[in-house]
Motif scaffolding. Structure first.
Motif, short mmCIF file in Angstrom:
data_model
loop_
_atom_site.label_atom_id
_atom_site.label_comp_id
_atom_site.label_asym_id
_atom_site.label_seq_id
_atom_site.Cartn_x
_atom_site.Cartn_y
_atom_site.Cartn_z
N LYS A 1 1.00 -1.09 -0.08
CA LYS A 1 -0.40 -0.01 -0.18
C LYS A 1 0.67 1.36 -0.36
CE LYS A 1 -3.61 2.34 2.84
NZ LYS A 1 -4.72 2.00 4.02
N ASN A 2 1.67 1.32 1.14
CA ASN A 2 2.90 2.61 0.98
C ASN A 2 3.62 2.86 -0.79
OD1 ASN A 2 3.65 1.67 4.37
ND2 ASN A 2 2.03 2.70 3.82
N LEU A 3 4.35 1.76 -1.40
CA LEU A 3 4.96 2.07 -2.44
C LEU A 3 3.91 2.24 -3.13
CD1 LEU A 3 7.50 -1.43 -2.09
CD2 LEU A 3 7.55 0.77 -2.15
N ASN A 4 2.82 1.65 -3.45
CA ASN A 4 1.97 1.71 -4.50
C ASN A 4 1.13 3.98 -4.27
OD1 ASN A 4 1.70 0.14 -6.02
ND2 ASN A 4 0.19 -1.08 -5.24
N HIS A 5 0.95 3.87 -3.00
CA HIS A 5 0.40 5.64 -2.32
C HIS A 5 1.09 5.85 -2.99
CE1 HIS A 5 -1.88 8.12 -0.39
NE2 HIS A 5 0.08 9.15 -0.15
N PHE A 6 3.21 6.05 -2.64
CA PHE A 6 3.81 7.06 -2.88
C PHE A 6 4.44 7.14 -5.06
CE2 PHE A 6 3.61 6.80 1.16
CZ PHE A 6 3.50 8.70 1.54
N ASN A 7 3.75 6.11 -5.10
CA ASN A 7 4.68 5.85 -7.09
C ASN A 7 4.52 7.48 -7.52
OD1 ASN A 7 2.08 6.90 -8.12
ND2 ASN A 7 1.38 4.51 -8.19
N TYR A 8 4.32 8.79 -7.24
CA TYR A 8 4.38 9.95 -8.06
C TYR A 8 5.83 10.23 -8.06
CZ TYR A 8 3.73 11.72 -3.46
OH TYR A 8 3.74 12.28 -2.17
N LEU A 9 6.56 9.41 -6.58
CA LEU A 9 7.96 9.81 -6.04
C LEU A 9 9.21 9.54 -6.88
CD1 LEU A 9 7.68 10.01 -2.63
CD2 LEU A 9 8.27 12.21 -3.86
N TYR A 10 9.08 8.35 -7.96
CA TYR A 10 9.63 6.80 -8.42
C TYR A 10 10.00 7.96 -9.78
CZ TYR A 10 7.45 4.34 -5.14
OH TYR A 10 6.98 4.25 -3.80
N LYS A 11 11.74 8.24 -10.69
CA LYS A 11 11.53 9.30 -11.83
C LYS A 11 13.07 8.84 -11.77
CE LYS A 11 11.39 14.25 -9.65
NZ LYS A 11 11.79 15.27 -10.10
N GLY A 12 13.46 9.29 -12.85
CA GLY A 12 15.04 8.83 -13.39
C GLY A 12 15.52 7.83 -13.44
N THR A 13 16.81 8.36 -12.62
CA THR A 13 17.34 6.88 -12.08
C THR A 13 17.40 6.50 -10.29
OG1 THR A 13 19.37 7.85 -13.54
CG2 THR A 13 20.20 6.78 -10.93
N LEU A 14 17.13 5.70 -9.95
CA LEU A 14 16.49 5.12 -8.59
C LEU A 14 17.83 5.03 -8.14
CD1 LEU A 14 12.80 4.27 -7.56
CD2 LEU A 14 15.03 2.48 -7.06
N VAL A 15 18.00 4.93 -7.09
CA VAL A 15 18.97 3.78 -6.31
C VAL A 15 18.46 3.79 -4.68
CG1 VAL A 15 21.22 4.41 -5.60
CG2 VAL A 15 20.53 5.47 -7.33
N ASP A 16 18.89 2.62 -4.95
CA ASP A 16 18.19 1.85 -3.73
C ASP A 16 19.42 1.11 -3.23
OD1 ASP A 16 16.80 0.04 -2.44
OD2 ASP A 16 16.43 -1.27 -3.57
N LEU A 17 19.39 1.60 -1.74
CA LEU A 17 20.20 2.12 -0.55
C LEU A 17 19.71 0.96 0.76
CD1 LEU A 17 20.38 5.81 -0.05
CD2 LEU A 17 22.07 4.05 -1.43
N GLY A 18 20.95 0.31 0.13
CA GLY A 18 20.99 -1.27 1.25
C GLY A 18 20.10 -2.29 0.39
#
Length: 237
Positions: free
Chosen positions: A26-43
């Motif tokens: 639910k949280n990931l889908n709610h904030f999907n407007y933030l995901y763009k360009g180059t995404l870095v997953d830390l950890g």
């Protein structure tokens, strides 16, 4: 095109804890407007969210220390307690889920996150609060909303939001279920399966009704299972 389930690759989902993965989804889908360009997953660990994020971004980069407890699938090997091996102003989006509690130098991590994030970029963290010790002995801290805001401001971030992930009843249900599971799953397998059967209806019922009862809790941040944190990098540092 159907959306990819963001938690489908998690190996530790079970009948006693599926609610926490519903909350993550639910949280990931709610904030999907933030995901763009180059995404870095830390950890990033085993990169369980990679396919999900690639629906939204041009490039996914996983960063982790390959000496960690996970079977790391990182693109870049970097100790997150020290300088992160990425250039300044590199990422459009940074994400880091259930990582900062395992870092002995969390302020360094946030300072480095600010450095590698582009101006107008966003950082999204998930941090536990009322959660059991895990991956011991590499579990160092729990953070209140006030501590998170202080540390993020110190790193240079602004427009900081700290959103609780649950209320008292969900937190209590999950803690109860995890405790029972720890008791049962350490037993020899024949006995474990026998004792687990009577608890299955309890595990299912608690997870179905706890989110409904959370509506009675008007101050989720007091007893939340954890927090989602959104912070932006602006020009005015």
């Amino acid at each position: 095109m159907s959306k990819i389930n963001p938690v489908k690759n998690h190996k530790n989902r079970n009948i006693h804890n599926w609610l926490i993965y519903n909350i993550i989804k639910k949280n990931l889908n709610h904030f999907n407007y933030l995901y763009k360009g180059t995404l870095v997953d830390l950890g990033c660990g085993e990169t369980p969210y990679k396919d999900y994020f690639l629906q939204y971004v041009n490039k996914y980069i996983g960063v982790d220390w390959t000496n960690s407890l996970h079977d790391s699938k990182a693109d870049i090997n970097s100790n997150l307690n020290k300088k992160i091996e990425l250039p300044d102003n590199y990422a459009d989006t940074l994400i880091s889920f259930s990582v900062i509690e395992h870092l002995c130098e969390p302020q360094t991590f946030l300072n480095e996150s600010y450095r590698i994030l582009k101006v107008e970029g966003a950082l999204m963290l998930q941090v536990p609060w009322q959660w059991h010790i895990h991956e011991a002995p590499y579990d160092y801290f729990r953070y209140t909303p006030y501590g998170l805001k202080y540390m993020l401001k110190k790193a240079g971030f602004n427009e900081i939001e700290v959103i609780p992930q649950s209320g008292f009843f969900t937190t209590s249900a999950l803690k109860f279920n995890y405790f029972l599971a720890r008791l049962i799953y350490q037993l020899p397998k024949p006995l474990m399966y026998t004792l687990a059967l009577p608890f299955i209806p309890i595990w299912i019922t608690t997870q179905l009704f706890a989110p409904l009862l959370d509506k009675l809790d008007k101050e989720w941040e007091r007893e939340a299972i954890g927090f989602i944190v959104i912070a932006k990098k602006k020009n005015d540092k």
